[in-house]
Design a protein around this motif. Sequence first.
Motif, PDB file in Angstrom:
ATOM      1  N   ARG A 113     -21.515 -15.743  -1.658  1.00 51.41           N
ATOM      2  CA  ARG A 113     -22.527 -15.452  -0.641  1.00 51.41           C
ATOM      3  C   ARG A 113     -22.982 -13.993  -0.688  1.00 51.41           C
ATOM      4  O   ARG A 113     -24.026 -13.665  -0.122  1.00 51.41           O
ATOM      5  CB  ARG A 113     -21.991 -15.808   0.755  1.00 51.41           C
ATOM      6  N   LEU A 114     -22.214 -13.140  -1.358  1.00 51.19           N
ATOM      7  CA  LEU A 114     -22.600 -11.732  -1.502  1.00 51.19           C
ATOM      8  C   LEU A 114     -23.093 -11.425  -2.908  1.00 51.19           C
ATOM      9  O   LEU A 114     -23.155 -10.264  -3.310  1.00 51.19           O
ATOM     10  CB  LEU A 114     -21.420 -10.823  -1.149  1.00 51.19           C
ATOM     11  N   ALA A 115     -23.453 -12.465  -3.644  1.00 49.92           N
ATOM     12  CA  ALA A 115     -23.891 -12.293  -5.037  1.00 49.92           C
ATOM     13  C   ALA A 115     -25.081 -11.340  -5.120  1.00 49.92           C
ATOM     14  O   ALA A 115     -26.032 -11.422  -4.337  1.00 49.92           O
ATOM     15  CB  ALA A 115     -24.275 -13.650  -5.630  1.00 49.92           C
ATOM     16  N   GLY A 116     -24.994 -10.413  -6.063  1.00 49.39           N
ATOM     17  CA  GLY A 116     -26.068  -9.467  -6.288  1.00 49.39           C
ATOM     18  C   GLY A 116     -26.054  -8.257  -5.387  1.00 49.39           C
ATOM     19  O   GLY A 116     -26.914  -7.378  -5.498  1.00 49.39           O
ATOM     20  N   LEU A 117     -25.071  -8.190  -4.483  1.00 47.73           N
ATOM     21  CA  LEU A 117     -24.978  -7.063  -3.558  1.00 47.73           C
ATOM     22  C   LEU A 117     -23.804  -6.157  -3.944  1.00 47.73           C
ATOM     23  O   LEU A 117     -22.807  -6.639  -4.492  1.00 47.73           O
ATOM     24  CB  LEU A 117     -24.778  -7.576  -2.130  1.00 47.73           C
ATOM     25  N   PRO A 118     -23.887  -4.867  -3.662  1.00 46.28           N
ATOM     26  CA  PRO A 118     -22.784  -3.952  -3.999  1.00 46.28           C
ATOM     27  C   PRO A 118     -21.617  -4.113  -3.027  1.00 46.28           C
ATOM     28  O   PRO A 118     -21.762  -3.851  -1.828  1.00 46.28           O
ATOM     29  CB  PRO A 118     -23.425  -2.569  -3.878  1.00 46.28           C
ATOM     30  N   VAL A 119     -20.482  -4.553  -3.544  1.00 49.52           N
ATOM     31  CA  VAL A 119     -19.314  -4.829  -2.702  1.00 49.52           C
ATOM     32  C   VAL A 119     -18.095  -4.088  -3.237  1.00 49.52           C
ATOM     33  O   VAL A 119     -17.797  -4.156  -4.428  1.00 49.52           O
ATOM     34  CB  VAL A 119     -18.993  -6.337  -2.655  1.00 49.52           C
ATOM     35  N   LEU A 120     -17.393  -3.397  -2.366  1.00 46.62           N
ATOM     36  CA  LEU A 120     -16.097  -2.808  -2.697  1.00 46.62           C
ATOM     37  C   LEU A 120     -15.056  -3.584  -1.908  1.00 46.62           C
ATOM     38  O   LEU A 120     -15.074  -3.591  -0.675  1.00 46.62           O
ATOM     39  CB  LEU A 120     -16.044  -1.326  -2.326  1.00 46.62           C
ATOM     40  N   PHE A 121     -14.150  -4.240  -2.618  1.00 42.56           N
ATOM     41  CA  PHE A 121     -13.112  -5.071  -1.999  1.00 42.56           C
ATOM     42  C   PHE A 121     -11.838  -4.244  -1.907  1.00 42.56           C
ATOM     43  O   PHE A 121     -11.235  -3.901  -2.918  1.00 42.56           O
ATOM     44  CB  PHE A 121     -12.895  -6.323  -2.840  1.00 42.56           C
ATOM     45  N   VAL A 122     -11.434  -3.914  -0.672  1.00 40.82           N
ATOM     46  CA  VAL A 122     -10.312  -2.996  -0.450  1.00 40.82           C
ATOM     47  C   VAL A 122      -9.118  -3.746   0.133  1.00 40.82           C
ATOM     48  O   VAL A 122      -9.235  -4.412   1.172  1.00 40.82           O
ATOM     49  CB  VAL A 122     -10.718  -1.854   0.502  1.00 40.82           C
ATOM     50  N   GLY A 123      -7.981  -3.626  -0.507  1.00 40.70           N
ATOM     51  CA  GLY A 123      -6.747  -4.176   0.032  1.00 40.70           C
ATOM     52  C   GLY A 123      -6.107  -3.165   0.965  1.00 40.70           C
ATOM     53  O   GLY A 123      -5.844  -2.024   0.573  1.00 40.70           O
ATOM     54  N   VAL A 124      -5.888  -3.563   2.218  1.00 43.06           N
ATOM     55  CA  VAL A 124      -5.265  -2.671   3.200  1.00 43.06           C
ATOM     56  C   VAL A 124      -3.796  -3.075   3.312  1.00 43.06           C
ATOM     57  O   VAL A 124      -3.447  -4.053   3.963  1.00 43.06           O
ATOM     58  CB  VAL A 124      -5.969  -2.761   4.566  1.00 43.06           C
ATOM     59  N   ARG A 125      -2.951  -2.320   2.658  1.00 43.28           N
ATOM     60  CA  ARG A 125      -1.522  -2.616   2.621  1.00 43.28           C
ATOM     61  C   ARG A 125      -0.791  -1.915   3.762  1.00 43.28           C
ATOM     62  O   ARG A 125      -1.205  -0.850   4.232  1.00 43.28           O
ATOM     63  CB  ARG A 125      -0.917  -2.159   1.292  1.00 43.28           C
ATOM     64  N   CYS A 126       0.321  -2.513   4.178  1.00 45.24           N
ATOM     65  CA  CYS A 126       1.164  -1.908   5.200  1.00 45.24           C
ATOM     66  C   CYS A 126       2.505  -2.626   5.188  1.00 45.24           C
ATOM     67  O   CYS A 126       2.554  -3.870   5.086  1.00 45.24           O
ATOM     68  CB  CYS A 126       0.511  -2.030   6.579  1.00 45.24           C
ATOM     69  N   SER A 127       3.591  -1.884   5.274  1.00 49.35           N
ATOM     70  CA  SER A 127       4.909  -2.498   5.215  1.00 49.35           C
ATOM     71  C   SER A 127       5.157  -3.379   6.428  1.00 49.35           C
ATOM     72  O   SER A 127       4.594  -3.165   7.512  1.00 49.35           O
ATOM     73  CB  SER A 127       6.001  -1.426   5.134  1.00 49.35           C
ATOM     74  N   LEU A 128       6.023  -4.367   6.249  1.00 46.32           N
ATOM     75  CA  LEU A 128       6.361  -5.279   7.344  1.00 46.32           C
ATOM     76  C   LEU A 128       7.017  -4.517   8.500  1.00 46.32           C
ATOM     77  O   LEU A 128       6.784  -4.838   9.674  1.00 46.32           O
ATOM     78  CB  LEU A 128       7.293  -6.374   6.826  1.00 46.32           C
ATOM     79  N   GLU A 129       7.813  -3.524   8.182  1.00 46.35           N
ATOM     80  CA  GLU A 129       8.480  -2.734   9.222  1.00 46.35           C
ATOM     81  C   GLU A 129       7.451  -2.018  10.106  1.00 46.35           C
ATOM     82  O   GLU A 129       7.565  -2.003  11.343  1.00 46.35           O
ATOM     83  CB  GLU A 129       9.417  -1.698   8.588  1.00 46.35           C
ATOM     84  N   THR A 130       6.423  -1.459   9.479  1.00 40.79           N
ATOM     85  CA  THR A 130       5.384  -0.766  10.243  1.00 40.79           C
ATOM     86  C   THR A 130       4.557  -1.753  11.057  1.00 40.79           C
ATOM     87  O   THR A 130       4.202  -1.484  12.210  1.00 40.79           O
ATOM     88  CB  THR A 130       4.469   0.030   9.300  1.00 40.79           C
ATOM     89  N   ILE A 131       4.267  -2.902  10.464  1.00 44.12           N
ATOM     90  CA  ILE A 131       3.510  -3.940  11.179  1.00 44.12           C
ATOM     91  C   ILE A 131       4.248  -4.358  12.444  1.00 44.12           C
ATOM     92  O   ILE A 131       3.654  -4.463  13.535  1.00 44.12           O
ATOM     93  CB  ILE A 131       3.284  -5.170  10.274  1.00 44.12           C
ATOM     94  N   MET A 132       5.559  -4.594  12.330  1.00 41.91           N
ATOM     95  CA  MET A 132       6.322  -5.029  13.495  1.00 41.91           C
ATOM     96  C   MET A 132       6.411  -3.913  14.544  1.00 41.91           C
ATOM     97  O   MET A 132       6.386  -4.189  15.745  1.00 41.91           O
ATOM     98  CB  MET A 132       7.720  -5.481  13.087  1.00 41.91           C
ATOM     99  N   ALA A 133       6.525  -2.678  14.107  1.00 42.36           N
ATOM    100  CA  ALA A 133       6.561  -1.569  15.062  1.00 42.36           C
ATOM    101  C   ALA A 133       5.262  -1.522  15.859  1.00 42.36           C
ATOM    102  O   ALA A 133       5.268  -1.293  17.078  1.00 42.36           O
ATOM    103  CB  ALA A 133       6.785  -0.251  14.324  1.00 42.36           C
ATOM    104  N   ARG A 134       4.139  -1.772  15.204  1.00 41.54           N
ATOM    105  CA  ARG A 134       2.843  -1.763  15.890  1.00 41.54           C
ATOM    106  C   ARG A 134       2.706  -2.977  16.802  1.00 41.54           C
ATOM    107  O   ARG A 134       2.141  -2.882  17.891  1.00 41.54           O
ATOM    108  CB  ARG A 134       1.713  -1.744  14.863  1.00 41.54           C
ATOM    109  N   ARG A 135       3.206  -4.123  16.354  1.00 41.77           N
ATOM    110  CA  ARG A 135       3.129  -5.331  17.183  1.00 41.77           C
ATOM    111  C   ARG A 135       3.984  -5.189  18.449  1.00 41.77           C
ATOM    112  O   ARG A 135       3.598  -5.663  19.520  1.00 41.77           O
ATOM    113  CB  ARG A 135       3.607  -6.548  16.379  1.00 41.77           C
ATOM    114  N   ASN A 136       5.120  -4.567  18.319  1.00 41.18           N
ATOM    115  CA  ASN A 136       6.045  -4.452  19.448  1.00 41.18           C
ATOM    116  C   ASN A 136       5.680  -3.338  20.418  1.00 41.18           C
ATOM    117  O   ASN A 136       6.247  -3.248  21.509  1.00 41.18           O
ATOM    118  CB  ASN A 136       7.471  -4.230  18.939  1.00 41.18           C
ATOM    119  N   LEU A 137       4.750  -2.488  20.009  1.00 42.84           N
ATOM    120  CA  LEU A 137       4.329  -1.394  20.867  1.00 42.84           C
ATOM    121  C   LEU A 137       3.523  -1.957  22.046  1.00 42.84           C
ATOM    122  O   LEU A 137       2.611  -2.754  21.869  1.00 42.84           O
ATOM    123  CB  LEU A 137       3.465  -0.405  20.084  1.00 42.84           C
TER     124      LEU A 137
END
Length: 212
Positions: A113-137
């Motif tokens: 659906r984005l054919a012909g358009l300029p796209v930068l696909f970025v992976g946003v990584r984050c450790s599970l420990e940090t994810i849980m700390a943010r969820r529990n906040l």
Amino acid sequence: MGAPGQIVILNGVPRAGKSSIVSAIQETFDGVWMNIGVDVHVRHMTPERCRPGIGLRPGGERPDLEPLVPVFYAALYDSIAAHARLGLNVAADVGHHDAYTEPRAILTDCAQRLAGLPVLFVGVRCSLETIMARRNLVDSSREGQYVTGSTDEPVPEPVKSWQCAVHDPGIYDFEVDTGRMSPTECAKAIRRRLDQRLERPAVFERLAAMGE
């Protein structure tokens, strides 16, 4: 019509910090950058009875909503394409997973659906420990929105499912780690990557070809 706008797709699990990066992009990048992604789609567009909809966790908790997931993604990406074709830049936070379809069927369809358009696909990584700390906040503005850990289950199964499914196949043009970088630092890194204008085929072009 002039040149199309730049599209930046930020893919990662909930609480990885995608929306904060989008905000940093809007605040610091030149030009007009529209925020079109999961947060906007779910919170402001999707009927409450159809949520979590596009943000559906990859665990099969709501089989009644699963048929809507590809449709929601199709509508989201068609909107992104429409904005870009009008010359507007777009930053979109998503959490891709194809647990309900053929392998990567949703992702390849979105790429087409984005054919012909300029796209930068970025992976946003984050450790599970940090994810849980943010969820529990404690955050009164998002109370009940995110699954949190408990003594009996420090890392809930839905969170594990997200962590495994979202980065499959994990092929990106660029990656950032929000456990080590602030949203502003991530935005600056993305800006530098956009300025490089590398000649190799973009990941979204290759993903689109997989569905042909």
